[in-house]
Design a protein around this motif. Structure first.
Motif, PDB file in Angstrom:
ATOM      1  N   UNK A  11     -28.160  16.637 -31.048  1.00 12.48           N
ATOM      2  CA  UNK A  11     -28.826  17.126 -32.252  1.00 12.48           C
ATOM      3  C   UNK A  11     -30.114  17.848 -31.877  1.00 12.48           C
ATOM      4  N   UNK A  12     -30.834  17.299 -30.924  1.00 12.74           N
ATOM      5  CA  UNK A  12     -32.099  17.914 -30.512  1.00 12.74           C
ATOM      6  C   UNK A  12     -31.860  19.295 -29.904  1.00 12.74           C
ATOM      7  N   UNK A  13     -30.830  19.426 -29.082  1.00 10.92           N
ATOM      8  CA  UNK A  13     -30.509  20.720 -28.484  1.00 10.92           C
ATOM      9  C   UNK A  13     -30.041  21.713 -29.543  1.00 10.92           C
ATOM     10  N   UNK A  24     -33.574  19.100 -40.441  1.00  9.86           N
ATOM     11  CA  UNK A  24     -32.699  20.153 -40.957  1.00  9.86           C
ATOM     12  C   UNK A  24     -31.362  20.157 -40.219  1.00  9.86           C
ATOM     13  N   UNK A  25     -31.389  19.910 -38.925  1.00 13.28           N
ATOM     14  CA  UNK A  25     -30.146  19.857 -38.135  1.00 13.28           C
ATOM     15  C   UNK A  25     -29.250  18.732 -38.643  1.00 13.28           C
ATOM     16  N   UNK A  26     -29.827  17.561 -38.915  1.00 14.26           N
ATOM     17  CA  UNK A  26     -29.042  16.448 -39.447  1.00 14.26           C
ATOM     18  C   UNK A  26     -28.460  16.794 -40.820  1.00 14.26           C
ATOM     19  N   UNK A  27     -29.207  17.500 -41.636  1.00 18.69           N
ATOM     20  CA  UNK A  27     -28.691  17.916 -42.957  1.00 18.69           C
ATOM     21  C   UNK A  27     -27.467  18.809 -42.797  1.00 18.69           C
ATOM     22  N   UNK A  29     -25.398  18.901 -40.298  1.00 19.67           N
ATOM     23  CA  UNK A  29     -24.307  18.070 -39.799  1.00 19.67           C
ATOM     24  C   UNK A  29     -23.709  17.206 -40.908  1.00 19.67           C
ATOM     25  N   UNK A  30     -24.556  16.558 -41.681  1.00 19.62           N
ATOM     26  CA  UNK A  30     -24.077  15.648 -42.727  1.00 19.62           C
ATOM     27  C   UNK A  30     -23.353  16.392 -43.844  1.00 19.62           C
ATOM     28  N   UNK A  31     -23.727  17.645 -44.089  1.00 20.12           N
ATOM     29  CA  UNK A  31     -23.042  18.449 -45.110  1.00 20.12           C
ATOM     30  C   UNK A  31     -21.731  19.029 -44.596  1.00 20.12           C
ATOM     31  N   UNK A  32     -21.470  18.877 -43.309  1.00 20.48           N
ATOM     32  CA  UNK A  32     -20.233  19.392 -42.737  1.00 20.48           C
ATOM     33  C   UNK A  32     -20.220  20.900 -42.571  1.00 20.48           C
ATOM     34  N   UNK A  33     -21.397  21.494 -42.440  1.00 19.72           N
ATOM     35  CA  UNK A  33     -21.499  22.945 -42.300  1.00 19.72           C
ATOM     36  C   UNK A  33     -21.111  23.429 -40.904  1.00 19.72           C
TER      37      UNK A  33
END
Length: 61
Positions: A11-13, A24-27, A29-33
């Motif tokens: 996630x950090x990379x 924002x990266x986690x968002x 991922x969680x939205x499946x984008x």
């Protein structure tokens, strides 16, 4: 584009590549984008998925 990274990003990379924060990266991922998967608690993001995500965002308008 980002040859210095392994084929699977953390996630950090992922956040570093997109120049966004990890929240924002986690968002994303969680939205499946983006195509990614979890292994235990850790997200694994294939480099090809990141390339496709960037392409889709750039040309979806």
């Amino acid at each position: 584009m980002f040859e210095n990274y392994n084929d699977i990003l953390t996630v950090e990379e992922f956040a570093e590549v997109l120049r966004i924060g990890t929240t924002q990266a986690y968002r994303i991922l969680k939205r499946g984008e983006i195509a990614a998967y979890k292994e235990g608690k850790d997200w694994k993001i294939p480099k090809k998925s990141v390339e496709q995500y960037i392409y889709n965002k750039a040309f979806s308008k």
